[in-house]
Write a protein that holds these residues in place. Structure first.
Motif, PDB file in Angstrom:
ATOM      1  N   ILE A  27       9.009  11.326  -8.222  1.00  0.00           N
ATOM      2  CA  ILE A  27       8.542  10.283  -9.129  1.00  0.00           C
ATOM      3  C   ILE A  27       7.980   9.087  -8.366  1.00  0.00           C
ATOM      4  CG2 ILE A  27       9.208   8.699 -10.988  1.00  0.00           C
ATOM      5  CD1 ILE A  27       9.061  11.662 -11.780  1.00  0.00           C
ATOM      6  N   PRO A  28       8.607   8.578  -7.297  1.00  0.00           N
ATOM      7  CA  PRO A  28       8.008   7.449  -6.566  1.00  0.00           C
ATOM      8  C   PRO A  28       6.607   7.760  -6.033  1.00  0.00           C
ATOM      9  CG  PRO A  28      10.307   7.712  -5.940  1.00  0.00           C
ATOM     10  CD  PRO A  28       9.956   8.904  -6.766  1.00  0.00           C
ATOM     11  N   VAL A  29       6.403   8.985  -5.546  1.00  0.00           N
ATOM     12  CA  VAL A  29       5.075   9.352  -5.042  1.00  0.00           C
ATOM     13  C   VAL A  29       4.064   9.360  -6.180  1.00  0.00           C
ATOM     14  CG1 VAL A  29       3.723  11.187  -3.966  1.00  0.00           C
ATOM     15  CG2 VAL A  29       6.019  10.666  -3.123  1.00  0.00           C
ATOM     16  N   LEU A  30       4.436   9.931  -7.330  1.00  0.00           N
ATOM     17  CA  LEU A  30       3.536   9.934  -8.487  1.00  0.00           C
ATOM     18  C   LEU A  30       3.244   8.516  -8.950  1.00  0.00           C
ATOM     19  CD1 LEU A  30       5.019  12.900 -10.582  1.00  0.00           C
ATOM     20  CD2 LEU A  30       3.062  12.925  -9.018  1.00  0.00           C
ATOM     21  N   ALA A  31       4.222   7.639  -8.855  1.00  0.00           N
ATOM     22  CA  ALA A  31       4.017   6.242  -9.261  1.00  0.00           C
ATOM     23  C   ALA A  31       3.013   5.556  -8.344  1.00  0.00           C
ATOM     24  CB  ALA A  31       5.348   5.495  -9.263  1.00  0.00           C
ATOM     25  N   VAL A  32       3.139   5.790  -7.029  1.00  0.00           N
ATOM     26  CA  VAL A  32       2.208   5.179  -6.074  1.00  0.00           C
ATOM     27  C   VAL A  32       0.793   5.709  -6.302  1.00  0.00           C
ATOM     28  CG1 VAL A  32       1.592   5.035  -3.636  1.00  0.00           C
ATOM     29  CG2 VAL A  32       3.957   4.695  -4.338  1.00  0.00           C
ATOM     30  N   LEU A  33       0.645   7.005  -6.499  1.00  0.00           N
ATOM     31  CA  LEU A  33      -0.681   7.587  -6.732  1.00  0.00           C
ATOM     32  C   LEU A  33      -1.277   7.094  -8.048  1.00  0.00           C
ATOM     33  CD1 LEU A  33       0.027  11.227  -5.507  1.00  0.00           C
ATOM     34  CD2 LEU A  33      -1.348   9.478  -4.354  1.00  0.00           C
ATOM     35  N   SER A  34      -0.443   6.881  -9.039  1.00  0.00           N
ATOM     36  CA  SER A  34      -0.937   6.309 -10.299  1.00  0.00           C
ATOM     37  C   SER A  34      -1.414   4.876 -10.091  1.00  0.00           C
ATOM     38  CB  SER A  34       0.162   6.354 -11.364  1.00  0.00           C
ATOM     39  OG  SER A  34       0.456   7.685 -11.723  1.00  0.00           O
ATOM     40  N   ALA A  35      -0.709   4.120  -9.253  1.00  0.00           N
ATOM     41  CA  ALA A  35      -1.136   2.756  -8.955  1.00  0.00           C
ATOM     42  C   ALA A  35      -2.483   2.755  -8.241  1.00  0.00           C
ATOM     43  CB  ALA A  35      -0.080   2.052  -8.104  1.00  0.00           C
ATOM     44  N   VAL A  36      -2.681   3.684  -7.325  1.00  0.00           N
ATOM     45  CA  VAL A  36      -3.976   3.807  -6.641  1.00  0.00           C
ATOM     46  C   VAL A  36      -5.073   4.120  -7.657  1.00  0.00           C
ATOM     47  CG1 VAL A  36      -5.287   5.180  -4.980  1.00  0.00           C
ATOM     48  CG2 VAL A  36      -2.950   4.468  -4.442  1.00  0.00           C
ATOM     49  N   THR A  37      -4.779   5.017  -8.591  1.00  0.00           N
ATOM     50  CA  THR A  37      -5.744   5.352  -9.638  1.00  0.00           C
ATOM     51  C   THR A  37      -6.080   4.130 -10.477  1.00  0.00           C
ATOM     52  OG1 THR A  37      -4.893   7.613  -9.761  1.00  0.00           O
ATOM     53  CG2 THR A  37      -6.174   6.824 -11.637  1.00  0.00           C
ATOM     54  N   GLY A  38      -5.073   3.368 -10.885  1.00  0.00           N
ATOM     55  CA  GLY A  38      -5.313   2.177 -11.674  1.00  0.00           C
ATOM     56  C   GLY A  38      -6.165   1.158 -10.943  1.00  0.00           C
ATOM     57  N   ALA A  39      -5.922   0.990  -9.638  1.00  0.00           N
ATOM     58  CA  ALA A  39      -6.732   0.058  -8.852  1.00  0.00           C
ATOM     59  C   ALA A  39      -8.192   0.513  -8.812  1.00  0.00           C
ATOM     60  CB  ALA A  39      -6.166  -0.059  -7.440  1.00  0.00           C
ATOM     61  N   ALA A  40      -8.410   1.812  -8.656  1.00  0.00           N
ATOM     62  CA  ALA A  40      -9.778   2.333  -8.619  1.00  0.00           C
ATOM     63  C   ALA A  40     -10.470   2.165  -9.965  1.00  0.00           C
ATOM     64  CB  ALA A  40      -9.770   3.801  -8.206  1.00  0.00           C
ATOM     65  N   VAL A  41      -9.726   2.371 -11.045  1.00  0.00           N
ATOM     66  CA  VAL A  41     -10.295   2.143 -12.383  1.00  0.00           C
ATOM     67  C   VAL A  41     -10.726   0.686 -12.529  1.00  0.00           C
ATOM     68  CG1 VAL A  41      -9.785   2.091 -14.853  1.00  0.00           C
ATOM     69  CG2 VAL A  41      -9.033   4.022 -13.473  1.00  0.00           C
ATOM     70  N   ALA A  42      -9.891  -0.229 -12.029  1.00  0.00           N
ATOM     71  CA  ALA A  42     -10.205  -1.655 -12.123  1.00  0.00           C
ATOM     72  C   ALA A  42     -11.530  -1.967 -11.443  1.00  0.00           C
ATOM     73  CB  ALA A  42      -9.080  -2.484 -11.508  1.00  0.00           C
ATOM     74  N   PHE A  43     -11.765  -1.413 -10.263  1.00  0.00           N
ATOM     75  CA  PHE A  43     -12.993  -1.721  -9.533  1.00  0.00           C
ATOM     76  C   PHE A  43     -14.205  -0.981 -10.094  1.00  0.00           C
ATOM     77  CE2 PHE A  43     -10.044  -3.452  -6.485  1.00  0.00           C
ATOM     78  CZ  PHE A  43     -10.754  -4.502  -5.918  1.00  0.00           C
TER      79      PHE A  43
END
Length: 441
Positions: A97-113
């Motif tokens: 779950i922590p790894v999936l959370a970090v990868l989701s955060a990376v995805t969210g950052a990319a969506v933002a940009f």
């Protein structure tokens, strides 16, 4: 006429990205219900949303100061890499779950940009007379992606596993990035503007070349003295000043935030009312499918009907969302609610391309990313807030009261926008000055 190669590539790429973006939360949900708890699901989804909201203002600055094609390309590649990494984690059989959370955060950052940069990319690629039609096509692609995503995510997750759904999502982001290669967009960011609105150039030498900054005794280029205010803070302040200069924009964004909040309420309380009082899940499915048809019709019509006062249509279209809110609150018959949903979604469908086109026309391109990121921020934040507030608001007096209050607020907030200067006029606001399209007329 527009540059067919660039416009087709833009549409194909954004269609792939729209489907991939719609697949992410659905596939995450299907994966986590098998390997984790409801708390794990909430954590992973929140890890995608929070960076997205926090980084949107910075992403708006990037969209204004960097080549939009490069920003969107990088965002697609980062999202593709994150989805492939999630797929690998699921295929391992021991997803953490922590790894999936970090990868989701990376995805969210990319969506933002990537999100604000798409607006500036459209301005760079598409000539102004054709932008409404292109924005309408992009809206249709996004609507179809929303319809197709549940079937695609569910089908792959149930037959092959959620890992394969994430592989597909990553491949779609790669396909989106690949379409950007030959889009005819300028590679340099727009030149900075002076206070008078002219382009600031460095002084020329006597030979006619551009003067370089003086060299130091060691031969290195002398740096300009640092300003008292950090560059990023100055860029953000400049963006906020541009937002305040357009009352029509700020009023619309706040009003749109109200209906996004109300949509969160309806998406939570609507199914509960349908199941308890309107005949079960079938009635909710019917209502939402009728609404989808209305949305697609509204988007299609917006790109083809002559609209002399786009912001009036935008305000009325958003106000129509009060109809299904009130219909559900009163527990009207299913056909009446479906008709109300059809009208509301048709209004929102027309709203999307008209709003995007007016934003691209009225806001200078060198500030469009920052101004548009404010719109995106309010939209992304308001709906999850509505989802979170729905059950607590309905607990004391039932689901009908918060929906009825929301209907009044949606209608009042969006119709009040008609009183703002520059909304009701047929041709108000100045076109963007910088970044004229290179497409041939």
């Amino acid at each position: 006429m527009i540059n067919l190669s660039s416009s087709v590539r833009l549409l194909a790429g954004r269609s792939c990205a729209a489907l991939a973006t719609a697949l992410i939360p659905l596939t995450l949900t299907l994966a986590l219900v098998r390997i984790g708890s409801a708390a794990d699901l909430g954590l992973v989804l929140a890890c995608e949303l929070v960076p997205m909201l926090l980084l949107l203002p910075v992403a708006g600055v990037a969209a204004d100061r960097l080549p939009p094609r490069c920003v969107v390309f990088a965002a697609d590649l980062v999202r593709a890499a994150a989805q492939f990494a999630i797929a690998a984690e699921l295929f391992s059989g021991q997803a953490r779950i922590p790894v999936l959370a970090v990868l989701s955060a990376v995805t969210g950052a990319a969506v933002a940009f990537g999100t604000p940069a798409v607006r500036t990319l459209v301005v760079a690629v598409i000539a102004e007379p054709e932008r409404l039609r292109v924005n309408a096509r992009l809206g249709i692609a996004q609507g179809l992606a929303g319809v197709a995503a549940p079937a695609v995510a569910g089908g792959l997750a149930l037959t092959a596993g959620a890992g394969w759904a994430f592989l597909l999502t990553g491949a779609l982001f790669l396909a989106s990035a690949a379409t950007l290669g030959r889009i005819a967009a300028p590679l340099a960011p727009p030149a900075p503007r002076t206070a008078s609105g002219t382009t600031a150039e460095r002084p020329a030498t006597a030979s006619g070349t551009t003067a370089e900054r003086p060299a130091t005794a060691s031969g290195t280029t002398a740096e300009r003295p640092a300003t008292a205010e950090p560059r990023m803070a100055a860029e953000l302040r400049e963006g906020w000043a541009e937002i305040r200069r357009h009352p029509w924009f700020l009023g619309n964004v706040l009003a749109h935030g109200v209906w996004h909040l109300a949509s969160g309420l309806l998406l939570t309380l609507g199914p509960l009312i349908a199941v308890r009082d309107l005949g079960g899940e079938t009635s909710w499915v019917l209502i939402t499918q009728v609404g989808t048809a209305g949305m697609l019709l509204g988007v299609y019509a917006a790109g083809r009907l002559p609209v002399r006062r786009p912001l009036v249509v935008v305000a009325v279209g958003a106000a129509l969302y009060a109809l299904p809110l009130l219909a559900f609150a009163l527990r009207l018959p299913v056909p009446v609610i479906a008709l109300a949903q059809f009208a509301a979604m048709a209004g929102l469908g027309a709203l999307s391309p008209l709003w995007e086109t007016e934003l691209q026309r009225r806001v200078p391109r060198e500030k469009l990313g920052r101004v548009g990121s404010c719109d995106t921020l309010i939209s992304f934040a308001a709906r999850p807030l509505g989802l979170a507030l729905a059950v607590p608001l309905a607990a004391p007096a039932g689901a009908g009261l918060p929906l009825a209050v929301a209907a009044v607020l949606v209608a009042a907030a969006n119709l009040a926008v008609l009183l703002l200067p520059g909304v009701a006029s047929a041709d108000s606001g100045r076109p963007a000055r910088a970044g004229r399209s290179r497409s041939k007329a």
